[in-house]
Design a protein around this motif. Sequence first.
Motif, PDB file in Angstrom:
ATOM      1  N   ALA A   1       1.786  -6.727  -6.414  1.00 35.82           N
ATOM      2  CA  ALA A   1       0.512  -6.277  -5.988  1.00 35.82           C
ATOM      3  C   ALA A   1       0.705  -5.079  -5.246  1.00 35.82           C
ATOM      4  O   ALA A   1       1.440  -5.022  -4.333  1.00 35.82           O
ATOM      5  CB  ALA A   1       0.072  -7.415  -4.959  1.00 35.82           C
ATOM      6  N   VAL A   2       0.084  -3.930  -5.947  1.00 40.13           N
ATOM      7  CA  VAL A   2       0.188  -2.712  -5.309  1.00 40.13           C
ATOM      8  C   VAL A   2      -1.039  -1.965  -5.122  1.00 40.13           C
ATOM      9  O   VAL A   2      -1.901  -2.229  -6.141  1.00 40.13           O
ATOM     10  CB  VAL A   2       1.345  -1.842  -5.834  1.00 40.13           C
ATOM     11  CG1 VAL A   2       0.930  -1.667  -7.339  1.00 40.13           C
ATOM     12  CG2 VAL A   2       1.708  -0.549  -5.289  1.00 40.13           C
ATOM     13  N   GLU A   3      -1.251  -1.241  -4.245  1.00 37.18           N
ATOM     14  CA  GLU A   3      -2.424  -0.425  -4.176  1.00 37.18           C
ATOM     15  C   GLU A   3      -1.910   1.047  -4.120  1.00 37.18           C
ATOM     16  O   GLU A   3      -1.329   1.298  -2.721  1.00 37.18           O
ATOM     17  CB  GLU A   3      -3.524  -0.871  -2.896  1.00 37.18           C
ATOM     18  CG  GLU A   3      -4.667  -0.023  -2.926  1.00 37.18           C
ATOM     19  CD  GLU A   3      -5.553  -0.305  -3.844  1.00 37.18           C
ATOM     20  OE1 GLU A   3      -6.620   0.586  -4.265  1.00 37.18           O
ATOM     21  OE2 GLU A   3      -5.632  -1.571  -4.521  1.00 37.18           O
ATOM     22  N   VAL A   4      -2.145   1.987  -4.895  1.00 41.69           N
ATOM     23  CA  VAL A   4      -1.911   3.450  -4.573  1.00 41.69           C
ATOM     24  C   VAL A   4      -2.923   4.184  -4.123  1.00 41.69           C
ATOM     25  O   VAL A   4      -3.870   4.456  -4.845  1.00 41.69           O
ATOM     26  CB  VAL A   4      -1.230   3.521  -5.859  1.00 41.69           C
ATOM     27  CG1 VAL A   4      -0.574   5.210  -5.695  1.00 41.69           C
ATOM     28  CG2 VAL A   4       0.068   2.833  -6.376  1.00 41.69           C
ATOM     29  N   THR A   5      -2.658   5.197  -3.162  1.00 40.51           N
ATOM     30  CA  THR A   5      -3.544   6.178  -2.875  1.00 40.51           C
ATOM     31  C   THR A   5      -2.877   7.482  -3.108  1.00 40.51           C
ATOM     32  O   THR A   5      -1.821   7.665  -2.690  1.00 40.51           O
ATOM     33  CB  THR A   5      -4.084   6.062  -1.388  1.00 40.51           C
ATOM     34  OG1 THR A   5      -4.500   4.640  -1.123  1.00 40.51           O
ATOM     35  CG2 THR A   5      -4.965   7.160  -1.109  1.00 40.51           C
ATOM     36  N   SER A   6      -3.555   8.224  -4.088  1.00 40.34           N
ATOM     37  CA  SER A   6      -3.084   9.562  -4.282  1.00 40.34           C
ATOM     38  C   SER A   6      -3.663  10.613  -3.827  1.00 40.34           C
ATOM     39  O   SER A   6      -5.020  10.843  -3.746  1.00 40.34           O
ATOM     40  CB  SER A   6      -3.236   9.470  -6.025  1.00 40.34           C
ATOM     41  OG  SER A   6      -2.465   8.482  -6.391  1.00 40.34           O
ATOM     42  N   VAL A   7      -3.032  11.703  -3.422  1.00 42.33           N
ATOM     43  CA  VAL A   7      -3.565  12.968  -2.591  1.00 42.33           C
ATOM     44  C   VAL A   7      -2.631  13.886  -3.280  1.00 42.33           C
ATOM     45  O   VAL A   7      -1.349  13.913  -3.580  1.00 42.33           O
ATOM     46  CB  VAL A   7      -3.494  12.984  -1.121  1.00 42.33           C
ATOM     47  CG1 VAL A   7      -4.615  11.846  -0.804  1.00 42.33           C
ATOM     48  CG2 VAL A   7      -2.086  12.613  -0.796  1.00 42.33           C
TER      49      VAL A   7
ATOM     50  N   ASP B   1       0.848  -1.304  -0.062  1.00 46.05           N
ATOM     51  CA  ASP B   1       0.044   0.159  -0.023  1.00 46.05           C
ATOM     52  C   ASP B   1       0.875   1.311   0.100  1.00 46.05           C
ATOM     53  O   ASP B   1       1.621   1.312   1.061  1.00 46.05           O
ATOM     54  CB  ASP B   1      -0.901  -0.147   1.393  1.00 46.05           C
ATOM     55  CG  ASP B   1      -2.023  -1.103   1.139  1.00 46.05           C
ATOM     56  OD1 ASP B   1      -2.919  -0.714   0.379  1.00 46.05           O
ATOM     57  OD2 ASP B   1      -2.046  -2.065   1.992  1.00 46.05           O
ATOM     58  N   VAL B   2       0.628   2.246  -1.093  1.00 47.38           N
ATOM     59  CA  VAL B   2       1.679   3.328  -1.155  1.00 47.38           C
ATOM     60  C   VAL B   2       0.732   4.435  -1.123  1.00 47.38           C
ATOM     61  O   VAL B   2      -0.377   4.505  -1.986  1.00 47.38           O
ATOM     62  CB  VAL B   2       2.295   3.327  -2.494  1.00 47.38           C
ATOM     63  CG1 VAL B   2       3.154   4.492  -2.940  1.00 47.38           C
ATOM     64  CG2 VAL B   2       3.171   1.893  -2.721  1.00 47.38           C
ATOM     65  N   LEU B   3       1.224   5.486  -0.400  1.00 44.24           N
ATOM     66  CA  LEU B   3       0.577   6.856  -0.446  1.00 44.24           C
ATOM     67  C   LEU B   3       1.408   7.858  -1.208  1.00 44.24           C
ATOM     68  O   LEU B   3       2.657   8.055  -0.813  1.00 44.24           O
ATOM     69  CB  LEU B   3       0.656   7.315   1.195  1.00 44.24           C
ATOM     70  CG  LEU B   3       0.056   8.740   1.380  1.00 44.24           C
ATOM     71  CD1 LEU B   3      -1.598   9.099   0.770  1.00 44.24           C
ATOM     72  CD2 LEU B   3       0.102   9.275   2.517  1.00 44.24           C
ATOM     73  N   HIS B   4       0.850   8.236  -2.309  1.00 46.31           N
ATOM     74  CA  HIS B   4       1.809   9.243  -3.060  1.00 46.31           C
ATOM     75  C   HIS B   4       0.949  10.585  -3.242  1.00 46.31           C
ATOM     76  O   HIS B   4      -0.073  10.806  -3.274  1.00 46.31           O
ATOM     77  CB  HIS B   4       1.309   8.687  -4.632  1.00 46.31           C
ATOM     78  CG  HIS B   4       2.142   9.320  -5.709  1.00 46.31           C
ATOM     79  ND1 HIS B   4       1.990   9.499  -6.941  1.00 46.31           N
ATOM     80  CD2 HIS B   4       3.421  10.295  -5.389  1.00 46.31           C
ATOM     81  CE1 HIS B   4       2.855  10.412  -7.474  1.00 46.31           C
ATOM     82  NE2 HIS B   4       3.809  10.637  -6.755  1.00 46.31           N
TER      83      HIS B   4
ATOM     84  N   CYS C   1       4.554   2.389   2.245  1.00 46.26           N
ATOM     85  CA  CYS C   1       5.472   3.138   1.729  1.00 46.26           C
ATOM     86  C   CYS C   1       4.766   4.649   1.278  1.00 46.26           C
ATOM     87  O   CYS C   1       3.950   4.576   0.853  1.00 46.26           O
ATOM     88  CB  CYS C   1       6.233   2.748   0.611  1.00 46.26           C
ATOM     89  SG  CYS C   1       7.647   3.557  -0.265  1.00 46.26           S
ATOM     90  N   ILE C   2       5.704   5.897   1.357  1.00 42.08           N
ATOM     91  CA  ILE C   2       5.055   7.070   1.126  1.00 42.08           C
ATOM     92  C   ILE C   2       6.018   7.554   0.254  1.00 42.08           C
ATOM     93  O   ILE C   2       7.493   7.762   0.258  1.00 42.08           O
ATOM     94  CB  ILE C   2       5.187   8.176   2.218  1.00 42.08           C
ATOM     95  CG1 ILE C   2       4.212   7.280   3.416  1.00 42.08           C
ATOM     96  CG2 ILE C   2       4.728   9.612   1.827  1.00 42.08           C
ATOM     97  CD1 ILE C   2       3.980   8.260   4.586  1.00 42.08           C
TER      98      ILE C   2
END
Length: 613
Positions: A30-36, A6-9, A58-59
Motif C-alpha cells: 500500500a503506497v501513495e506517491v506524490t511527485s513534484v 506516503d512517499v514524496l518523490h 519517506c522522501i
Amino acid sequence: MTERIDVLHVDDDPAMADLTAAYLARELDAVEVTSVTDPQEALDRLGAGTEHDLPFDCIVSDYDMPGMNGLEFFESLREEFHHVPFILFTGKGSEEIASQALNAGVTGYFQKGGPEQQQRLAHRVGDAVEESRTKAIADRYSTVMEALGYPIYVVDETGTFQFVNDAFADLTGYDVEEIVGSKPGIIKDDAAVTEAEDRLGTILSSSGPDVQRFTVDIIPKAGDPIPCRDHMAVLPYEGEEFEGSVGILRDISDEQRRREELETKRRAMDEAPVGITITDPTRPDNPMTYVNDRFVEMTGYDREEAVGVNCRFLQGPETDPEPVRRMREAVDAGEPVTVELLNYRKDGTEFWNRVSMAPIRGPDGEVKNWVGFQEDITEFVEREQALERQNERLDSFASIVSHDLRNPLNVARGRAELARDPNGDPHLDPAIEALDRMESIIDHTLTLAREGQTVGDPEPVDLASNVEKSWRAVAPQASVGGDRGMENGEGPSIDILAEGDVLADPDRLRNLFENLLRNAIEHGPDGVTIHVGDLENGFYVADDGPGIDPTRREAIFDPGYSGTSDGTGFGLSIVREIATAHGWAVTVTDSESGGARFEFTGVDRPRTVEAVE
C-alpha cells in the motif's frame, strides 16, 4: 507491511517520476506517491508541517536538478525534519556523490537504472519506512518508560545483561557499565536466578503466558536485599531463534511494609481480648462487615451469622432502650459513644456488654465506617450489684449501731455517772469503763462500715507534718524527737525521720497514723519510742516495744482481734483497710530494737519538676 506508505518523490524528469511511482506501487502493498519536479516546491509543501505531523513517510529525490541539487535539498530538509527517511536516487552516479550522500546522513543511495534498480529502490523505501516507524515506536516507549522511572533490563539468549537503564543502576547501586555484560547472579542469589529461568521457560512454551509477574529479592551492591516485582517477557523473535528477554522491576519495599503492617493490624484485631466489629453505614441498615474472634466467642454467633446484619440482633426483651437510644443518636451525629447494655448470646443467655463506637472518616470527612469495641463486663456488673446490696446492708447496720445501740448506751452511761459516788459503790467505775469501751467499739465499727476501702482524691501530703498532727492528737503531752522536740519526759516519744510528700487522702492518712501510734503506746512500755521513716517506695512505723509474735502477725489485722483485754480489736483492721484503699501493701516485721515495725509499700510520691537553668 500493510499500513499505507506516503512517499514524496522529487525528480525534474516527469517520465522518470511516473516510472518510479509505478514500481513503488507494484512492489509495495500500500503506497501513495506524490511527485513534484522542483525541490523548492517540495520544501514549500513540507513547510507547513512539523516533525510530528509530516504527511510523508519517506522522501525520494533525484540529485541533478535545476536550482538545487539533491544534497542541497536534503540539507534544507534536515533543518526542520530530522527523522524522515531520505533516499537519493540519481542518474548521475559517482563515488564522490555517493560518499558525500552517505556522509551527509541520507538513508540510502541508489543509481538510476533498469527494473532491478527500481525494485531495489522500492524495497529500500519499504525497509526504511518500517525501520523509521519501529524506531519512532521504540522512542515513544522509551520516553514513557524513562518518565515512569521503572528499572528496565534486557538479557540476551545466553543470560547476559545487554541493557539496563539508569533507574536499574540506581536500584542496584552498580554503574551501568558494571551490569552490562554480567550475568543476573550479580544481583540475585542462586534460587532467584533459577526461578527466573523457570518462569522464562513457561513464557517460551506454546501454552505458557506472554508475561510472568513474580517477586524477587534484588541484592544491591551495598545494603539489604530489596523486594521487587519483576514483569518479564521475551524479545520478539521468529522461528526457533530465541533472542532474549526484557523485564521491568518495581521496588515493592513500601508496599510490602504496608502489607506487613496491615497484616499485623489485622491479626491484632482478630486476636484482641475485646470484641471488635466494623460496620458500613453506606449500606442499608449499617450492617457489620467484620467481626473478630473475641466477638464470636463472646456472642456465640459465627462470622457467617454476624457479618451482613446490624448488631442490634444481640438485643433482647430486657435490654434497656435508653443506651440503645444514645447509640442511635451518636450514629446520627457521627460522634463516638460508650454505653453499657444487656445483650443476649446465641443460646439465649444474658451478658452485660460495654460497647464503645467511633466513626472512621474518609479524606472528605464523611463517615465511611463505624468501629465498635465490645467488652463482656458481666462479672464486673454482678460484683457492682453485689457491692451495692452489701453497702445497703452496711448502711442499715450502721444505722442500727449508731441509733439503736448508741442511744441506750448513752442512757446507761449517763445513769451510771449520776449514781457514781466517791464513797459509794466501787463497782460503778468498772461499769463506766466498760461502757466507754463499748462506745469505742461502736465508733470503730462505724468507721469500717461507712468508710471501708474508700479514699478521697489523693493529693500531695507532707508525711512528717501529717505524722506530727496525728501524734499531737494521740499523745498531746508526749515528746517529739530531733529538731521537733518538746520537753522530754518519762512518757512515750516519737522520732520523725520521714521527708517529702506522698500522694494520699490526708484525713484517712491521719486516721492510719493515729491508730498505729495509739496501738504502739497502748501495747508498749511507759517510755516507748516510735520511729517514722522513709522506705524506697513507701514508709515505716517502728517502736521499741515488746514486738508481735510472728505467728500472730496476720491475725492482728482481723476485725475484733486484740492483744489486750481492754482493746477493741479494730485499730489495725482500720489501718489495713486504709492502706488497701490507697493501693498500698502493709506488712509487719521486727524493728531494730525488737519491737514492731509496720512497713507500707507501693506508695506513690508526687513527680518533682527540675528547675530549668
